[in-house]
Design an enzyme around this catalytic site. Structure first.
Site: not given
Length: 469
Positions: A78, A152, A176
């Site tokens: 990420k 996210s 997330s």
């Protein structure tokens, strides 16, 4: 060669350790799949093709290759975590494009375990919202590319669900990991507080954010979690007895008052509970005593974390929704809303419930993910309403710091995956994954959307948009 794209991390690592395939062959197969599919999915902010192949060659020459738990396994990281030699953009034009000098500790653990990082995945700006779009791209659900992958960790989830990597590293401050896992039909574990090193942004969103795994199977999620948590391979290989009988609570009541739960997600929770009952566990319908103030507490922490992460960034380069979110966080700080120990208060309220029950089953989401759209260009209030309406079940467990996992259960109209969430007591990550494995055994799910994307005619990545190296 391509047969190895789409295999599980457990299978790939075993084959590499036994020298049935080389790390380069594995990584090359996955890079080819990224090239073929990511044009429609938008999982990656950057693909480091040449560097990944060079690093795969280095893994293949390691003297300890036969002992590496993630030998030759391609992973995605990420883009709010440092990867040596690559910029950390965190979804915003306001971040620096200077390459990181050091790996984040979780990335270092992946590499030490033999994994090869093939790229950085897309996130919404400052990882604020439960959809992934912005100046670096839009991440779509591989099962239904009209809809968001979630956020996210949307890029990480999309990469795994499309079969472009077997596992990916995400993090979770209000859901997330679990939100995109639910959208994309994955196992997504938010570990409990302190189980995996955090170091996410500027203060870990007041201790709510945790790094964790996204995977297509319980076994892969366990393997990645064990590496991230620094567990030794002997502990991972130890045979685990069947847990139970456990006391399981089932609740489909939204933690946030007034948020309705759609039928497919309520059914998913009931189905997960029924499978656990079939496995011998004692299931009771019971609702945690969520406080009425939960939405206010969550909003204060959510906006306050963004205010911390926005410090030092040029506001003119932030999207309006992000600027508004950070401004509200600064107001929450001035009002004293961030100085109360909400974690201790919420734990005190919920601990008696978890004294009666070992595990809680809920829906992961209240409704399916919204359209893949330019949400970053829309107003703050519209974004908050959409996020609250579809993901009220995840934030309580960031506030308590207790582990929670999303897993695929059932399907939505049209065939995309649905999902349920399991929540446990501190230190119960492996227990939760045991239950996920049992459900997976009783009701297997489709692992990736690769065939669906291929039939739909996926397009190659645009080299100009990927900063490949």
């Amino acid at each position: 060669m391509t047969v190895w794209a789409g295999r599980t991390a457990v299978e790939i690592a075993a084959a590499v350790r036994e020298r049935r395939i080389t790390p380069r062959e594995v990584v090359a197969a996955h890079l080819a799949r990224i090239e073929a599919l990511d044009g429609r999915v938008g999982a990656f902010r950057s693909v480091r093709a040449q560097r990944a192949l060079a690093e795969a060659d280095a893994v293949g020459t390691r003297a300890d290759l036969g002992e590496l738990p993630l030998a030759g396994v391609p992973v995605a990281v990420k883009d709010n975590l440092a990867l040596r030699g690559e910029p950390t953009r965190n979804g915003t034009a306001a971040s620096s494009d200077a390459p990181a000098d050091e790996d984040h500790v979780t990335v270092a653990r992946l590499r030490a375990a033999g994994a090869v990082v093939v790229g950085k995945t897309n996130v919404p700006e400052l990882c604020v919202f439960g959809t992934t779009e912005g100046v670096h791209g839009t991440s779509r659900n591989p099962w239904d590319t009209r809809r968001t992958a979630g956020g996210s960790s949307g890029g990480s989830a999309a990469a795994v669900a499309a079969g472009m990597v077997p596992i990916a590293l995400g993090n979770d401050g209000m859901g997330s990991i679990r939100i995109p896992a639910a959208n994309c039909g994955l196992v997504g574990l938010k570990p409990g507080y302190g189980r995996v090193p955090a170091g996410i942004g500027n203060g870990d969103w007041f201790g709510m954010s945790e790094n964790g795994p996204l995977a297509t199977t319980a076994a892969d999620a366990r393997l990645l979690f064990a590496v991230l948590a620094g567990e030794d391979r002997a502990a991972l290989a130890a045979e685990r007895p069947e847990p139970g009988p456990l006391r399981v609570a089932l609740s489909t009541r939204s933690p946030i008052a007034g948020v309705p739960v759609t039928l497919p997600y309520a059914r998913a929770a009931h189905e997960a509970a029924a499978l656990l009952a079939h496995a011998g566990h004692l299931v009771t319908r019971a609702h945690p005593p969520y406080p009425l103030s939960l939405s206010t507490i969550a909003l204060a922490r959510w906006t306050g974390g963004t205010a911390c992460d926005a410090e030092g960034l040029d506001p003119s380069l932030l999207a309006p929704r992000t600027r508004r979110h950070a401004a509200l966080g600064r107001a929450a700080e001035r009002a004293g809303l961030l100085r109360t120990d909400h974690r201790a208060l919420l734990r005190k309220r919920l601990t008696p419930f978890f004294a009666r029950y070992d595990v809680l089953v809920t829906p992961t989401l209240a409704r399916r993910g919204p359209a893949a759209a330019p949400w970053h260009e829309r107003g703050w209030w519209g974004n908050v309403l959409v996020n609250t309406a579809y993901a009220p079940f995840t934030p309580p467990w960031n506030l308590t710091g207790w582990p929670a996992v999303s897993l695929p259960v059932g399907v939505l109209p049209g065939g995309a995956p649905c999902a349920a969430q399991l929540v446990g007591k501190p230190g119960s990550e492996h227990l939760l994954l045991d239950l996920v494995a049992r459900i997976e055994e009783l009701r297997p799910w489709r692992r990736t959307a690769h065939e669906l994307l291929s039939r739909a005619g996926a397009t190659p990545r645009d080299p100009a948009s990927s900063a490949s190296s």
